[in-house]
Write a protein that holds these residues in place. Structure first.
Motif, short mmCIF file in Angstrom:
data_model
loop_
_atom_site.label_atom_id
_atom_site.label_comp_id
_atom_site.label_asym_id
_atom_site.label_seq_id
_atom_site.Cartn_x
_atom_site.Cartn_y
_atom_site.Cartn_z
N THR A 169 -0.72 -2.04 -8.51
CA THR A 169 -0.01 -2.77 -7.45
C THR A 169 0.73 -1.82 -6.53
O THR A 169 0.73 -2.00 -5.29
CB THR A 169 0.99 -3.76 -8.08
N ALA A 170 1.35 -0.79 -7.12
CA ALA A 170 2.07 0.18 -6.30
C ALA A 170 1.11 0.99 -5.44
O ALA A 170 1.44 1.35 -4.30
CB ALA A 170 2.89 1.11 -7.19
N VAL A 171 -0.08 1.28 -5.97
CA VAL A 171 -1.09 2.00 -5.19
C VAL A 171 -1.49 1.18 -3.96
O VAL A 171 -1.59 1.68 -2.83
CB VAL A 171 -2.32 2.33 -6.05
N VAL A 172 -1.72 -0.12 -4.19
CA VAL A 172 -2.12 -1.00 -3.07
C VAL A 172 -1.01 -1.07 -2.03
O VAL A 172 -1.25 -0.98 -0.82
CB VAL A 172 -2.46 -2.41 -3.60
N SER A 173 0.23 -1.19 -2.50
CA SER A 173 1.36 -1.25 -1.56
C SER A 173 1.47 0.04 -0.75
O SER A 173 1.72 0.01 0.46
CB SER A 173 2.66 -1.50 -2.34
N PHE A 174 1.31 1.17 -1.43
CA PHE A 174 1.36 2.47 -0.75
C PHE A 174 0.27 2.57 0.31
O PHE A 174 0.53 2.96 1.46
CB PHE A 174 1.22 3.58 -1.79
N LEU A 175 -0.96 2.21 -0.06
CA LEU A 175 -2.07 2.30 0.90
C LEU A 175 -1.88 1.35 2.08
O LEU A 175 -2.16 1.71 3.23
CB LEU A 175 -3.40 2.01 0.20
N ASN A 176 -1.42 0.13 1.80
CA ASN A 176 -1.21 -0.83 2.88
C ASN A 176 -0.18 -0.31 3.89
O ASN A 176 -0.36 -0.41 5.11
CB ASN A 176 -0.75 -2.18 2.34
N THR A 177 0.89 0.26 3.37
CA THR A 177 1.92 0.78 4.27
C THR A 177 1.38 1.94 5.11
O THR A 177 1.59 1.99 6.33
CB THR A 177 3.14 1.26 3.45
N LEU A 178 0.67 2.85 4.45
CA LEU A 178 0.19 4.04 5.15
C LEU A 178 -0.94 3.71 6.12
O LEU A 178 -0.89 4.08 7.30
CB LEU A 178 -0.28 5.08 4.12
N LEU A 179 -1.95 3.01 5.63
CA LEU A 179 -3.13 2.75 6.46
C LEU A 179 -2.80 1.83 7.64
O LEU A 179 -3.37 1.99 8.73
CB LEU A 179 -4.26 2.17 5.62
N ASP A 180 -1.90 0.88 7.43
CA ASP A 180 -1.51 0.01 8.55
C ASP A 180 -0.82 0.81 9.64
O ASP A 180 -1.09 0.62 10.84
CB ASP A 180 -0.59 -1.11 8.06
#
Length: 733
Positions: free
Chosen positions: A485-496
């Motif tokens: 879940t933390a990986v997904v949150s990290f990627l969403n923040t960065l990639l967005d």
């Protein structure tokens, strides 16, 4: 013109033709709406009341209370005539019918009494004769009403002349009238009809027929006769249209020329009802005579005798929405003629309005189908405003009646129909494009695609692209210590945060591959300066990432997140790829592979933004770039020259960068000459790079281990592979 547009034009023009024919037929609902519009104009700007020599002697409620119920005996009406004549009334016009003998006449009262000798009956007074004798030598005008029975027609007291052929069939026709008492019609100076709106479907009196016809003779109305007698005129002069014998354009009554409709009707321009227009019959018949004020009011006036008593039911509705005594409209007719304030609806008004319907409809259909429904709506609103303003000004300053509603209603229907068709049919492809590309194109680029004919060729199109790959450094290490879940949150923040710079610079987001972004420029449509826009997007990503790290946006504390960006320009095939039921818009080809390999080089060269020589063409004067050597890319038999992007044009023009460029050039020369001063040159470059872009220090720290990049020129075969050569998969960490 596409097939859908052609169909839209045919349907739209068909609707316009139908609406034009509907307006030409002028059905009752359109007439009602038009009349209501003209009524509203009068309410906004009624004819102002002016104290003119036109008055109504009103048999009102107080008069009935004083002298008894109606009908009054006609000897009292004779007294009324005597009093008015003595006051100096120029005309006395009765807005009432005298068709039956006076039942209150003494002769008629005793006629049927048993035992009364007929000879004695004949010696008793007859009120009709008394009333008729009061007319002698006095300007008295009587009214007649229409009837459905018999064939009586009243005598005409005036002559009629006309220009050209006789317009005998122009006015409204009637077949019979209610007979007047013979002695009264013989003694009257004038006789006119009292019907205000015969045959009208509306209770509102908007026009008054100044003439009636039986096909052989003209019959004026009460107001026209009163005006004629007041002037001592003997003849009416009718003006017509030479090319149309059954049309009347104006009626000359003494010194006054009255413009009329082709049927000889006057458009009433009414003023609000005003008490100054009325004088109570009680005041005229008051015992001892009328007051000096009453006499002064009526002196020289055209006097209409009528009633406002509710029980007598002689009320009419005006265009102002007021219920007024019918006799007041005869008075207002003369007031309007005396004031010269007329209303008219030209004969060509219908033709103009029909033409406006057709032209407006065609314009809106064309704009809606070929340009934009929004632009068509704006044009329609502007034309609507113009029609309303023009119609209102024509009424206000010229007394002209033009209908603004017909083109407005037609325009509304036409625009709705054309817009609906475009939404359902013509814009279907555009909506499909928006659904397909809205996720990875900027709004401005999407708009250009939508409005550029044949801009999009699906299924594969070879064109020059500038391709970008972005990858997160050390992502494997980061993900190992985070929950999914933390990986997904990290990627969403960065990639967005990073991907929006692609669309902001008119790029196309191709896909997200785990921690990587693939994007390209110059497809699906041409993008000017696509190389420069790709580099600007990369620099914006660098700045955004620095801001995120500074604000601990990922929650990693002191650990900083890094990225690598590889950019290359070359030919690629771009289009919809996949299965018919599921596909993506993407690009494939050598240019894509080279961009991916360059992105992988960022890790080995210790710098975050690298571009190929093909991508760097014509950019060196706008961006601060350093030669990073000719690197070996996996799958390529020859080395590729790449450049490190230090900054934008501000940095490129700075003195510090000029000095760094000079130090970098000395370093490259030292490496190429196998000089023993490599370390000194590297140190000098690191000093000049200090305080500039983060990462340059490490770039120069590693340069001694990869100096072979500067020894081989682009296009030459790669030397034997070493442990430091740039190899590996496309998306390595």
């Amino acid at each position: 013109m596409t097939r859908a547009q052609l169909v839209g034009i045919i349907i739209g023009f068909s609707i316009v033709a139908a609406l034009t024919m509907l307006r030409a037929s002028d059905p009752a609902p359109l007439k009602l709406a038009r009349d209501a519009t003209f009524d509203e104009y009068q309410r906004l700007s009624p004819r102002p009341f002016e104290d003119m020599p036109v008055h109504v002697v009103d048999i009102d409620e107080t008069s009935l209370l004083e002298f008894g119920q109606w009908p009054w005996p006609r000897d009292r009406l004779a007294t009324l005539v005597d009093r008015l004549a003595a006051m100096g009334a120029s005309v006395i016009a009765f807005d009432m019918l005298f068709a039956e003998p006076d039942r209150l006449s003494p002769r008629n009262v005793v006629r049927d009494v048993p035992g009364i000798e007929p000879s004695l009956v004949e010696k008793l007074p007859d009120n009709d004769e008394i009333f008729a004798r009061s007319f002698v030598g006095r300007p008295v005008v009587l009214g007649f009403g229409l009837s459905n029975q018999g064939n009586y027609r009243p005598p005409v007291k005036a002559g009629f002349a006309f220009t050209g052929e006789s317009p005998i069939n122009a006015p409204p026709h009637f077949t019979a009238a209610a007979p007047l008492r013979p002695q009264l019609e013989a003694a009257a100076s004038g006789i006119g009809h009292i019907n205000l709106n015969p045959g009208a479907s509306s209770a509102v009196v908007r026009t008054v027929p100044l003439l009636l016809t039986d096909g052989e003779q003209f019959y004026p109305n009460l107001a026209m006769e009163a005006l004629r007698v007041a002037q001592g005129a003997s003849t009416y002069l009718l003006a017509g249209a030479p090319e149309a014998p059954d049309i009347i354009t104006s009626i000359k009554n003494g010194d006054f020329v009255v413009p009329v409709t082709k049927a000889g009707e006057l458009w009433l321009y009414v003023s609000p009802d005003n008490a100054k227009r009325y004088v109570s019959a009680r005041d005229v018949l008051a015992e001892g005579g009328a007051s000096p004020e009453t006499a002064a009011t009526l002196e020289g006036s055209i006097v209409f005798v009528g009633t406002s008593a509710a029980a007598l039911q002689d009320t009419r509705t005006t265009a102002l929405g007021q219920n007024v005594p019918g006799v007041s409209l005869h008075a207002q007719t003369i007031e309007q003629i005396l004031s010269g304030r007329f209303l008219s609806r030209p004969d060509w008004a219908d033709g103009l309005e029909i033409l406006a319907v057709a032209v407006l409809g065609v314009l809106l259909v064309t704009l809606t189908i070929f340009v934009s429904p929004a632009i068509a709506l704006v044009c329609g609103l502007l034309i609507t405003a113009f029609a309303l303003v023009a119609s209102w000004l024509a009424f206000l300053y010229g007394g002209l009646l033009f209908d603004p509603l017909a083109p407005i209603v037609t325009g509304t229907i036409t625009h709705f129909a054309a817009t609906s068709f475009r939404f359902l049919v013509t814009d279907r492809q555009r909506r499909e494009i928006r659904r397909a590309f809205g996720q990875y194109l900027s709004p401005s680029l999407l708009y250009r695609i939508e409005h550029t004919r044949n801009a999009l060729r699906l299924g594969g199109d070879e064109r020059e692209l500038t391709v970008m790959f972005v990858d997160v450094r050390n992502f494997t290490e980061i993900s190992e210590r985070l929950s999914p879940t933390a990986v997904v949150s990290f990627l969403n923040t960065l990639l967005d945060a990073l991907s929006r710079h692609v669309t902001d610079n008119e790029g196309t987001l191709d896909k997200f591959i785990g921690d990587s972004i693939m994007a390209f420029w110059n497809a699906p449509i041409d993008v000017a300066d696509h190389r420069g826009k790709a580099v600007r997007a990369a620099l914006a990503m660098r700045e955004t990432l620095a801001h995120l790290n500074a604000n601990n946006a990922f929650g990693f504390g002191a650990q900083k997140i890094g990225i690598g960006v590889g950019i290359h320009t070359g030919l690629a095939c771009v289009g919809n790829m996949g299965a018919e039921s599921r596909f993506n818009y993407s690009a494939v080809g050598d240019a894509v592979n080279v961009a991916a390999r360059i992105e992988s080089s960022c890790k080995h060269l210790a710098f975050d933004i690298l571009v190929s020589e093909a991508a760097a063409q014509s950019l060196d004067d706008r961006f601060a770039m350093l030669d990073a050597g000719a690197v070996e890319l996996k799958g390529k038999s020859r080395r590729t020259r790449i450049y490190a992007v230090v900054g934008d044009d501000k940095i490129a023009r700075s003195t510090a960068f000029s000095e760094l460029q000079a130090a970098h050039l000395q370093l490259v020369r030292a490496l190429n000459s196998h000089s023993h001063n490599n370390r000194k040159a590297i140190h000098a470059a690191k000093v000049k790079a200090s305080g500039m872009t983060e990462g340059l220090q490490e770039f120069y720290s590693r340069i001694s281990r990869r100096h072979d990049h500067y020894l081989t020129q682009p296009g030459e075969p790669a030397p034997e592979k070493t442990g430091d050569s740039v190899q590996g998969p496309i998306h390595s960490d």
